[in-house]
Design an enzyme around this catalytic site. Structure first.
Site, PDB file in Angstrom:
ATOM      1  CE  LYS A 181      -1.773   2.677   2.901  1.00  0.00           C
ATOM      2  NZ  LYS A 181      -2.432   4.488   2.115  1.00  0.00           N
TER       3      LYS A 181
ATOM      4  N   GLY B  80       7.064   5.639   7.501  1.00  0.00           N
ATOM      5  CA  GLY B  80       6.173   7.035   7.374  1.00  0.00           C
ATOM      6  C   GLY B  80       6.403   7.895   9.002  1.00  0.00           C
ATOM      7  CB  SER B  81       4.455  10.577  10.501  1.00  0.00           C
ATOM      8  OG  SER B  81       3.339   9.485  10.804  1.00  0.00           O
TER       9      SER B  81
ATOM     10  CB  VAL C 273       1.443   6.083  11.455  1.00  0.00           C
ATOM     11  CG1 VAL C 273       0.436   4.785  10.282  1.00  0.00           C
ATOM     12  CG2 VAL C 273       0.323   7.349  10.951  1.00  0.00           C
ATOM     13  N   GLY C 274       4.247   5.318  12.749  1.00  0.00           N
ATOM     14  CA  GLY C 274       4.474   4.002  12.856  1.00  0.00           C
ATOM     15  C   GLY C 274       4.988   3.767  14.289  1.00  0.00           C
TER      16      GLY C 274
ATOM     17  CD  GLU D 103      14.319   2.591   9.299  1.00  0.00           C
ATOM     18  OE1 GLU D 103      14.474   3.716   9.547  1.00  0.00           O
ATOM     19  OE2 GLU D 103      14.579   1.468   9.986  1.00  0.00           O
TER      20      GLU D 103
ATOM     21  CB  CYS E 202      13.431  10.274   6.462  1.00  0.00           C
ATOM     22  SG  CYS E 202      14.591   9.599   5.601  1.00  0.00           S
TER      23      CYS E 202
ATOM     24  CD  GLN F 290       4.875  17.903   5.140  1.00  0.00           C
ATOM     25  OE1 GLN F 290       4.022  17.065   5.029  1.00  0.00           O
ATOM     26  NE2 GLN F 290       5.661  17.870   5.612  1.00  0.00           N
TER      27      GLN F 290
ATOM     28  CD  GLU G 144       9.886  13.548  10.563  1.00  0.00           C
ATOM     29  OE1 GLU G 144       9.158  13.612  10.621  1.00  0.00           O
ATOM     30  OE2 GLU G 144      10.587  13.339   9.499  1.00  0.00           O
TER      31      GLU G 144
HETATM   32  P1  NDP Z   1       2.266   8.630   6.920  1.00  0.00           P
HETATM   33  O1  NDP Z   1       2.916   7.931   7.835  1.00  0.00           O
HETATM   34  O2  NDP Z   1       1.097   9.797   7.345  1.00  0.00           O
HETATM   35  O3  NDP Z   1       1.738   7.757   6.108  1.00  0.00           O
HETATM   36  C1  NDP Z   1       2.736   6.866   5.747  1.00  0.00           C
HETATM   37  C2  NDP Z   1       1.859   5.625   4.808  1.00  0.00           C
HETATM   38  O4  NDP Z   1       0.886   5.334   6.412  1.00  0.00           O
HETATM   39  C3  NDP Z   1       1.244   6.133   4.280  1.00  0.00           C
HETATM   40  O5  NDP Z   1       0.920   5.315   3.151  1.00  0.00           O
HETATM   41  C4  NDP Z   1      -0.116   6.210   5.469  1.00  0.00           C
HETATM   42  O6  NDP Z   1      -0.968   5.570   3.878  1.00  0.00           O
HETATM   43  C5  NDP Z   1       0.032   5.584   5.785  1.00  0.00           C
HETATM   44  N1  NDP Z   1      -0.791   5.404   7.615  1.00  0.00           N
HETATM   45  C6  NDP Z   1      -1.497   6.652   7.447  1.00  0.00           C
HETATM   46  N2  NDP Z   1      -2.222   5.967   8.878  1.00  0.00           N
HETATM   47  C7  NDP Z   1      -1.883   5.147   9.188  1.00  0.00           C
HETATM   48  C8  NDP Z   1      -2.522   3.896   9.694  1.00  0.00           C
HETATM   49  N3  NDP Z   1      -2.999   4.167  11.204  1.00  0.00           N
HETATM   50  N4  NDP Z   1      -1.872   2.524   9.948  1.00  0.00           N
HETATM   51  C9  NDP Z   1      -1.268   2.265   8.734  1.00  0.00           C
HETATM   52  N5  NDP Z   1      -1.058   3.017   7.884  1.00  0.00           N
HETATM   53  C10 NDP Z   1      -1.371   4.490   7.780  1.00  0.00           C
HETATM   54  O7  NDP Z   1       3.869  10.214   6.588  1.00  0.00           O
HETATM   55  P2  NDP Z   1       3.217  10.506   5.795  1.00  0.00           P
HETATM   56  O8  NDP Z   1       3.527   9.583   4.491  1.00  0.00           O
HETATM   57  O9  NDP Z   1       3.292  12.131   5.740  1.00  0.00           O
HETATM   58  O10 NDP Z   1       5.701  10.924   5.267  1.00  0.00           O
HETATM   59  C11 NDP Z   1       6.142  11.414   5.605  1.00  0.00           C
HETATM   60  C12 NDP Z   1       7.058  10.932   7.022  1.00  0.00           C
HETATM   61  O11 NDP Z   1       7.845   9.616   6.672  1.00  0.00           O
HETATM   62  C13 NDP Z   1       7.922  11.474   7.765  1.00  0.00           C
HETATM   63  O12 NDP Z   1       7.521  12.142   9.200  1.00  0.00           O
HETATM   64  C14 NDP Z   1       8.963  10.867   7.486  1.00  0.00           C
HETATM   65  O13 NDP Z   1      10.368  11.765   7.754  1.00  0.00           O
HETATM   66  C15 NDP Z   1       9.097   9.604   7.454  1.00  0.00           C
HETATM   67  N6  NDP Z   1      10.365   8.726   6.634  1.00  0.00           N
HETATM   68  C16 NDP Z   1      10.474   8.382   7.011  1.00  0.00           C
HETATM   69  C17 NDP Z   1      12.571   7.527   6.362  1.00  0.00           C
HETATM   70  C18 NDP Z   1      12.581   6.779   7.123  1.00  0.00           C
HETATM   71  O14 NDP Z   1      13.293   5.689   6.427  1.00  0.00           O
HETATM   72  N7  NDP Z   1      12.950   6.816   8.687  1.00  0.00           N
HETATM   73  C19 NDP Z   1      12.012   7.952   4.847  1.00  0.00           C
HETATM   74  C20 NDP Z   1      11.165   8.584   4.322  1.00  0.00           C
HETATM   75  C21 NDP Z   1       9.756   9.563   5.182  1.00  0.00           C
HETATM   76  P3  NDP Z   1      -2.234   7.352   3.846  1.00  0.00           P
HETATM   77  O15 NDP Z   1      -0.899   8.388   2.597  1.00  0.00           O
HETATM   78  O16 NDP Z   1      -2.816   6.647   2.683  1.00  0.00           O
HETATM   79  O17 NDP Z   1      -2.705   8.497   4.310  1.00  0.00           O
END
Ligand code: NDP
Length: 488
Positions: free
Chosen positions: A180, A233-234, A237-238, A255, A289, A336, A390
């Site tokens: 996804k 991701g964030s 959520v992570g 991550e 990130c 954003q 962040e």
């Molecule tokens: P989000 O956490 O909002 O989203 C990441 C993914 O999780 C998306 O596919 C999103 O879907 C999905 N998601 C959202 N809510 C849920 C849930 N409740 N359960 C499961 N999955 C969910 O992050 P962003 O997309 O806004 O990305 C930015 C963040 O990612 C920043 O904090 C950045 O630092 C981090 N990041 C970290 C990296 C690393 O390797 N450490 C590399 C790149 C980014 P949907 O889009 O449909 O909401």
């Protein structure tokens, strides 16, 4: 649903078929360069679609494991070739969908190709060790085997490279996948999946499903057929992904964010430090990130460094990333854009001094996009929110430090621990930095953003849990170890 701009509609890919969601509803992916431009329509999937994706992945598991690592590697070589043939189209889609400039998007696509070839090569490398047994007539060895069905959830900021750095090892080590992408980058993700499909993957091996995080993301984590989950991701959520996976006994790797410091010492080459800070903080509009976001400078060179940084920042051209000569694109989305504007106000209200940028661009070519100029805050203290949290945008917090010890303390003063760098020509300073800095990626005389695909990637503290991604480290996550003992 009535679609705008004659934009194309992209379907889910389940069991090697492109299918619409049972919901009969679509989501639109809009361009951050012009919010009236729909880059494409994607499926608003529901639980029923997800169940089908998991069923396909579950059914494909056994045959995919049995074709062997070598054959799986050969398939990845084909995927790499298909992506390479389509690099211009994929990169342009990424630029239109999330705003990074075309050269950056091309670079990211080329990185994706290189990652695929690296993991294709894994098809020919060892997947176990022989270990001496206490019984001289016995043979004892380890054999790495696939984990099973892996869920992959990705963010929008590297819409090509991040999916590939998860999909490639997952597949070569014999797992089947339910993938996804971030909704905001789902058209680019669909283009990548098309390349996997064209290369001829067997049925059910890779299943692609678009839908909201709360429904499809959460649905993946809760699914009874899930064996492992890789998430980027964030932080919020992570952590909930990690919690959910731990509760259901599923292997996880998350991550998350970063607040990546750069320390500049008085013995540094200031020009190269400035160049690295500009690139680390403002490339991809600061939406990495590993982006540089706080810069801690030794007092003796603080003013000189600041002046050089200001001069170089002024040269940055902001605009539509498809146009030549543009160095920095827009923020990737309305939310954003709002976040970055909020942090500019937070910085001011905390008493920091905005000495460059942070202005919303207006006028022709800008009004419908999410454009602002790269920002630098002076007179920042380590406890301010702009030095702790962040931002994920083009904002630098400059902080002065009297010594290396103080600089490292300020650098570590955040809950994150992804990437950190120091600029110095003093060997004992850099050795102390390597020992004391709390970061998974430690960089000396190099920008904080920048990773090599063959090396482990990941963070400490609230930046990541679970085993590292990329390079050989990925094998740890995408396989289980069987210890085999054969009595002679
Ligand atoms: P989000 O956490 O909002 O989203 C990441 C993914 O999780 C998306 O596919 C999103 O879907 C999905 N998601 C959202 N809510 C849920 C849930 N409740 N359960 C499961 N999955 C969910 O992050 P962003 O997309 O806004 O990305 C930015 C963040 O990612 C920043 O904090 C950045 O630092 C981090 N990041 C970290 C990296 C690393 O390797 N450490 C590399 C790149 C980014 P949907 O889009 O449909 O909401």
């Amino acid at each position: 649903m009535v679609t705008k701009n004659n934009s194309a509609t992209f379907k889910n890919f389940i069991n090697n078929e492109w299918v619409s969601s049972q919901s009969n509803e679509l989501l639109e992916s809009v361009s951050p360069m012009n919010k009236n431009e729909v880059v494409g329509y994607v499926q608003k999937s529901i639980q029923e679609d997800l169940d089908k994706a998991f069923k396909a992945a579950e059914n494909a598991k056994s045959a995919w494991r049995k074709i062997g690592q070598h054959a799986r590697g050969q398939l990845l070589f084909k995927v790499a070739d298909v992506i390479e043939e389509n690099i211009d189209e994929i990169a342009e889609t990424a630029t239109r969908e999330m705003g990074k400039t075309l050269p950056e998007a091309k670079g990211e696509t080329a990185r994706g190709v290189a990652i695929l070839r690296y993991y294709a090569g894994e098809g020919m490398r060892k997947n176990g060790d022989v270990i001496p047994a206490s019984d001289k007539d016995a043979l004892m060895f380890t054999k790495r085997v696939p984990v099973g069905v892996v869920g992959i959830i990705t963010p929008w900021n590297f819409p090509i490279a991040i999916p590939i750095w998860k999909l490639a090892p997952a597949l070569v080590y014999g797992n089947t996948v339910v993938f996804k992408p971030a909704t905001e980058a789902s058209v680019t993700a669909a283009k990548i999946v098309e390349c996997f499909a064209k290369a001829g993957l067997p049925e059910g091996v890779l299943n692609f499903i678009v839908g909201s995080g709360s429904v499809i993301g959460q649905g993946i984590i809760d699914h009874e057929s899930l064996n492992a989950i890789s998430f980027t991701g964030s932080e919020g959520v992570g952590k909930s992904v990690a919690k959910g996976a731990a509760l259901s006994g599923v292997k996880y790797q998350v991550e998350m964010g970063g607040k990546n410091p750069v320390i500049v010492m008085k013995d540094a080459d200031l020009d190269s430090a400035v160049e690295a800070v500009i690139s680390g903080a403002f490339r991809s509009t600061g939406q990495k990130c590993t982006a540089t976001s706080k810069v801690v400078v030794e007092s003796a060179v603080y003013e000189e460094f600041k002046q050089k940084l200001l001069m170089e920042t002024e040269k940055i051209t902001v605009g539509n990333g498809l146009n030549e000569g543009i160095w920095m694109g827009p923020c990737a989305s309305q939310s954003q854009f709002n976040t970055v504007k909020d942090y500019i106000e937070i910085g001011k209200s905390e008493g920091a001094k905005l000495i460059a940028g942070g202005k919303v661009l207006e006028g022709e070519g800008f009004d419908d996009g999410f454009y602002l100029t790269p920002a630098i805050f002076d007179e920042v203290t380590a406890d301010m929110r702009i030095a702790q949290e962040e931002i994920f945008g083009p904002v630098i917090a400059l902080i002065e430090a009297g010594s290396l010890e103080e600089a490292i303390k300020i650098a570590n003063d955040t809950k994150f621990g992804l990437s950190a760098s120091i600029f110095t020509s003093n060997i004992s300073s850099l050795m102390e930095f390597i020992d004391e800095i709390e970061a998974g990626l430690v960089r000396i005389n190099a920008e904080s953003a920048g990773v090599e695909l063959q090396a482990p990637f990941g963070g400490m503290k609230s930046s990541g849990y679970g085993s590292r991604e990329q390079g050989e480290a990925a094998q740890e996550f995408y396989t289980e170890i069987k210890t085999v003992f054969i009595k002679g």
